[in-house]
Design an enzyme around this catalytic site. Structure first.
Site, PDB file in Angstrom:
ATOM      1  N   LYS A   1       0.813  -1.216   0.000  1.00 50.29           N
ATOM      2  CA  LYS A   1       0.000   0.000   0.000  1.00 50.29           C
ATOM      3  C   LYS A   1       0.846   1.265   0.000  1.00 50.29           C
ATOM      4  CE  LYS A   1      -2.183  -0.893   3.767  1.00 50.29           C
ATOM      5  NZ  LYS A   1      -1.348  -2.073   4.121  1.00 50.29           N
TER       6      LYS A   1
ATOM      7  N   ARG B   1      -8.844   1.087   9.985  1.00 52.33           N
ATOM      8  CA  ARG B   1      -8.449  -0.313  10.115  1.00 52.33           C
ATOM      9  C   ARG B   1      -9.570  -1.166  10.697  1.00 52.33           C
ATOM     10  NH1 ARG B   1      -2.780  -1.447   9.943  1.00 52.33           N
ATOM     11  NH2 ARG B   1      -1.483   0.423   9.932  1.00 52.33           N
TER      12      ARG B   1
ATOM     13  N   ARG C   1      11.361  -6.208   2.371  1.00 56.90           N
ATOM     14  CA  ARG C   1      11.016  -4.787   2.399  1.00 56.90           C
ATOM     15  C   ARG C   1      11.995  -3.997   3.278  1.00 56.90           C
ATOM     16  NH1 ARG C   1       4.948  -2.970   3.681  1.00 56.90           N
ATOM     17  NH2 ARG C   1       5.396  -3.904   5.724  1.00 56.90           N
TER      18      ARG C   1
ATOM     19  N   ARG D   1      11.902  -2.832   9.269  1.00 57.61           N
ATOM     20  CA  ARG D   1      11.117  -2.499  10.439  1.00 57.61           C
ATOM     21  C   ARG D   1      10.874  -3.747  11.285  1.00 57.61           C
ATOM     22  NH1 ARG D   1       6.210   0.609   7.523  1.00 57.61           N
ATOM     23  NH2 ARG D   1       5.444  -1.513   7.719  1.00 57.61           N
TER      24      ARG D   1
ATOM     25  N   ARG E   1       0.059  -9.893  12.619  1.00 59.76           N
ATOM     26  CA  ARG E   1      -0.653  -8.758  12.017  1.00 59.76           C
ATOM     27  C   ARG E   1      -1.675  -9.230  10.988  1.00 59.76           C
ATOM     28  NH1 ARG E   1       3.350  -5.015   9.384  1.00 59.76           N
ATOM     29  NH2 ARG E   1       1.675  -3.486   9.425  1.00 59.76           N
TER      30      ARG E   1
END
Length: 211
Positions: free
Chosen positions: A13, A88, A123, A156, A167
Site C-alpha cells: 500500500k 483499520r 522490504r 522495520r 498482524r
C-alpha cells in the site's frame, strides 16, 4: 479526490500510495508513519503506541482518530488526500463518516497471505522520510540508501515473519470486514495483486480511480 487505500500488511500500500500521491498531487496520510515518527521522537503519543506496535497489534481507535482529525485539517488536504492505514476497523470507518468526511473511492489491494509473508522479508524503509523499497521488486539506486533523501534503509520490526503472521491474523479479524462496509456504500474497488508486479498493480489502481 478523497481516497482510502487498504489491504493486508505487506500488500504494498505504501508504494501504491506514493505513486497515487504524485499522480493526483494530493498528500498521503499514513498513520503508520505518523506513529513511527512519534515513537522516534519519544512523544506522549509514541509512548502510548509503543506497547501495541511492538507486538504487532493495533494502536487504539481513540489515538488514531485524533491523529486523522488533526491531519486532514491541514491546508494541503483541501483538494483531497489518500488515507493509508486508516480506517483499520469498522469503528474507525464509522468515526470517519461521523466527521463528515466524504470518501470518493476505496481501493483494496488483495494479496494472499503466503505471498505477503514472502514479500515482507525483503522490504526496507527509509528511517528518515519513510519511503518504501524492496530488495527484489523495488531496489534503491544505492544499496541501503534512500533515493529521495539519502537516509538509511532499515527493516522495520513489524516486518519480521512472526510479527507479520500476527498482524495478518488481526487484519482478517478486524480490517477485512471493511470490504463489505464500503462495498455496501458502492465505493469499493478490489485490486487482485497476486502474481502482479508493483507497476501492473499501480496501473490497475490508477485505472480504477479514473473510472
Amino acid at each position: 479526490m478523497n481516497i482510502i487505500l487498504f489491504g493486508a500488511p505487506g500488500a504494498g500500500k505504501g508504494t501504491q500510495a506514493e505513486a497515487i500521491s504524485e499522480h493526483k498531487s494530493i498528500p498521503t496520510i499514513s498513520t503508520g508513519n505518523i506513529i513511527r515518527e512519534a515513537l522516534k521522537s519519544g512523544s506522549e503519543l509514541g509512548h502510548k503506541a509503543k506497547s501495541y506496535m511492538a507486538g504487532g497489534g493495533l494502536v487504539p481507535d481513540e489515538i488514531v482518530i485524533d491523529i486523522i482529525k488533526e491531519r486532514i485539517s491541514h491546508d494541503d488536504c483541501k483538494n483531497g488526500f489518500i488515507l493509508d492505514g486508516f480506517p483499520r476497523t469498522i469503528t474507525q470507518a464509522e468515526a470517519l463518516d461521523k466527521m463528515g468526511v466524504t470518501i470518493d473511492k476505496v481501493i483494496e489491494i488483495d494479496i494472499s497471505d503466503s505471498i505477503i509473508i514472502e514479500r515482507t522479508s525483503g522490504r526496507r524503509v527509509c528511517e528518515k522520510c519513510g519511503s518504501s523499497y524492496h530488495l527484489v521488486n523495488k531496489k534503491p539506486q544505492k544499496d541501503g540508501i534512500c533515493d529521495r533523501c539519502h537516509g538509511t534503509l532499515v527493516q522495520r520490526e513489524d516486518d519480521h515473519p512472526e510479527t507479520v503472521k500476527n498482524r495478518l491474523k488481526i487484519y482478517h479479524e478486524q480490517t477485512k470486514p471493511l470490504e463489505r462496509y464500503y462495498s455496501n456504500q458502492g465505493k469499493l474497488v478490489v485490486i487482485k495483486g497476486d502474481n502482479k508486479t508493483i507497476n501492473e498493480t499501480l496501473e490497475m489502481v490508477l485505472s480504477a480511480l479514473e473510472a
